[in-house]
Design a protein around this motif. Sequence first.
Motif, short mmCIF file in Angstrom:
data_model
loop_
_atom_site.label_atom_id
_atom_site.label_comp_id
_atom_site.label_asym_id
_atom_site.label_seq_id
_atom_site.Cartn_x
_atom_site.Cartn_y
_atom_site.Cartn_z
N VAL A 76 -1.91 -12.80 -63.77
CA VAL A 76 -0.97 -12.43 -62.71
C VAL A 76 0.45 -12.70 -63.17
CG1 VAL A 76 -2.47 -12.64 -60.70
CG2 VAL A 76 -1.41 -14.69 -61.64
N LEU A 77 1.39 -11.91 -62.67
CA LEU A 77 2.79 -12.03 -63.08
C LEU A 77 3.55 -13.09 -62.28
CD1 LEU A 77 3.65 -8.24 -63.44
CD2 LEU A 77 3.27 -9.87 -65.29
N CYS A 78 3.01 -13.47 -61.12
CA CYS A 78 3.71 -14.42 -60.26
C CYS A 78 2.72 -15.26 -59.45
CB CYS A 78 4.69 -13.69 -59.34
SG CYS A 78 3.94 -12.32 -58.41
N ARG A 79 3.25 -16.21 -58.72
CA ARG A 79 2.44 -17.20 -58.03
C ARG A 79 1.80 -16.65 -56.75
NH1 ARG A 79 6.09 -21.80 -56.26
NH2 ARG A 79 6.75 -21.51 -58.43
N PRO A 80 0.48 -16.76 -56.62
CA PRO A 80 -0.18 -16.36 -55.37
C PRO A 80 0.25 -17.26 -54.22
CG PRO A 80 -1.76 -16.64 -57.16
CD PRO A 80 -0.48 -17.24 -57.62
N ASN A 81 0.17 -16.74 -53.03
CA ASN A 81 0.52 -17.52 -51.84
C ASN A 81 -0.74 -17.83 -51.04
OD1 ASN A 81 1.90 -18.82 -49.81
ND2 ASN A 81 2.61 -16.95 -48.83
N GLU A 82 -1.27 -16.81 -50.36
CA GLU A 82 -2.49 -16.99 -49.57
C GLU A 82 -3.69 -17.37 -50.45
OE1 GLU A 82 -3.28 -13.57 -47.21
OE2 GLU A 82 -1.30 -13.54 -46.28
N LEU A 83 -3.72 -16.84 -51.66
CA LEU A 83 -4.86 -17.08 -52.55
C LEU A 83 -4.63 -18.24 -53.51
CD1 LEU A 83 -5.79 -13.38 -53.45
CD2 LEU A 83 -6.88 -14.86 -51.77
N ARG A 84 -3.54 -18.97 -53.33
CA ARG A 84 -3.22 -20.06 -54.26
C ARG A 84 -4.37 -21.06 -54.37
NH1 ARG A 84 -1.78 -25.16 -54.20
NH2 ARG A 84 -0.57 -25.97 -55.96
N GLN A 85 -4.88 -21.53 -53.23
CA GLN A 85 -5.93 -22.54 -53.24
C GLN A 85 -7.20 -22.02 -53.89
OE1 GLN A 85 -5.10 -25.71 -52.36
NE2 GLN A 85 -7.04 -26.14 -53.40
N THR A 86 -7.48 -20.73 -53.69
CA THR A 86 -8.66 -20.12 -54.32
C THR A 86 -8.52 -20.16 -55.84
OG1 THR A 86 -8.86 -18.61 -52.44
CG2 THR A 86 -10.09 -18.04 -54.41
N TYR A 87 -7.31 -19.86 -56.31
CA TYR A 87 -7.02 -19.91 -57.75
C TYR A 87 -7.13 -21.33 -58.26
CZ TYR A 87 -5.43 -15.16 -58.92
OH TYR A 87 -5.38 -13.82 -59.21
N VAL A 88 -6.51 -22.29 -57.55
CA VAL A 88 -6.50 -23.70 -57.98
C VAL A 88 -7.92 -24.23 -58.08
CG1 VAL A 88 -5.86 -26.05 -57.29
CG2 VAL A 88 -4.19 -24.20 -57.11
N ASP A 89 -8.73 -23.96 -57.06
CA ASP A 89 -10.12 -24.45 -57.06
C ASP A 89 -10.92 -23.85 -58.21
OD1 ASP A 89 -9.51 -25.87 -54.79
OD2 ASP A 89 -10.43 -24.42 -53.39
N SER A 114 11.15 -11.20 -63.04
CA SER A 114 12.09 -10.39 -63.82
C SER A 114 11.36 -9.22 -64.46
CB SER A 114 12.75 -11.25 -64.92
OG SER A 114 11.78 -11.63 -65.88
N VAL A 115 12.11 -8.31 -65.05
CA VAL A 115 11.52 -7.12 -65.68
C VAL A 115 10.67 -7.51 -66.88
CG1 VAL A 115 12.05 -4.92 -66.79
CG2 VAL A 115 13.48 -5.73 -64.93
N VAL A 116 11.01 -8.61 -67.53
CA VAL A 116 10.29 -9.04 -68.75
C VAL A 116 9.44 -10.27 -68.47
CG1 VAL A 116 11.93 -8.04 -70.37
CG2 VAL A 116 12.35 -10.33 -69.47
N GLU A 117 8.93 -10.40 -67.25
CA GLU A 117 8.17 -11.58 -66.85
C GLU A 117 6.99 -11.85 -67.78
OE1 GLU A 117 8.18 -14.79 -65.22
OE2 GLU A 117 9.36 -13.35 -64.08
N GLY A 118 6.90 -13.09 -68.26
CA GLY A 118 5.77 -13.49 -69.10
C GLY A 118 5.92 -13.15 -70.56
#
Length: 333
Positions: free
Chosen positions: A46-59, A102-106
């Motif tokens: 992913v190019l940026c930080r999840p919000n609603e799915l953050r905990q799903t990712y962390v777990d 940004s346009v060149v993220e990552g």
Amino acid sequence: MKKNKKFLVIIFIAVFLLTGCTKQLKDANGKVITDKTTKVTLVENVLCRPNELRQTYVDAIEKKQQDYKKMYEDGDLSKKDYEKKTKNILDIDKLPVCTEISVVEGGYESFWTSVFVKPLAWVIVNIGKLLGNSYGLSIIVVTLLIKLILFPITYKSLKQSESIKEAQPKLQKIEKKYAGKTDQQSMMMKSNEMMAIYKEYKINPISGCLMGFLQIPLFFAFYEALYRLPILFESKFLGLHMGMTPLAGAGAGSWYYLILPILVGVVTYFSFKMNKNSMSGDQAKQMNMMFNIMIVMIFITSFSMSTAIIFYWVTNSLFTIIQGLLIKNKRSK
């Protein structure tokens, strides 16, 4: 004709070499991880930080690390393999907020991803911000902008399709004239007569196929950009969750999601019909069968497409239909 075939082969190879790849988030055993609610497949790059799915990712990531550690302690992984597998595990909290990418993220990944996918993701996010954080509407607007930019190519392609329909009676006469003749001289004469018809109606076989080839990388670019932006597959538009598939929506009791595959099937049928050439006999049967198979395949696949991708597909196809009708009306006057 040989040059045309070589040119088309080069385009076809370039399309598949340039398109990027969305990496699915998997556990230590290689099983793909999906969100329980939307059934959307989680993306690792992913190019940026999840919000609603953050905990799903962390777990999921924490469990993956623990599983690797246990495998190492049990002797199922060597120290080298353990370090290799845990070295580049995704750290969600190090990613930027989606509205600030940004346009060149990552950094640089591949030519296609860095030059097309990431700038496209940036445009979608920023237009969404301008539209009051309506990212579903942003998908529609960006799709229309791209279609307008490509309008000269699309217009030429659709004109070619209409020209072929006009030339079809003469082409069919040539087919009948040389039916059953397979000697080299007859085939040469047939080719020359057909090329003369193409010249008379200003038909270029390559330009007629060009738009079809352009659609493939555009679809993959949108697919990757949408799936790598959590802000998109977490958002809602017109009451529809952008990350949810029609099957997941129906399974959750929201049967209205099943309208989406129907829309996909209808617009795909008419957009294909708009570009279909007038043919007769066995050639027409084969072409119709191919179109019907493709439409059915796209319809079935749309049940497992995210709503975001469906919005792109429907908008793109509708615009193609409108362009085709305008060109047809213009030529009939």
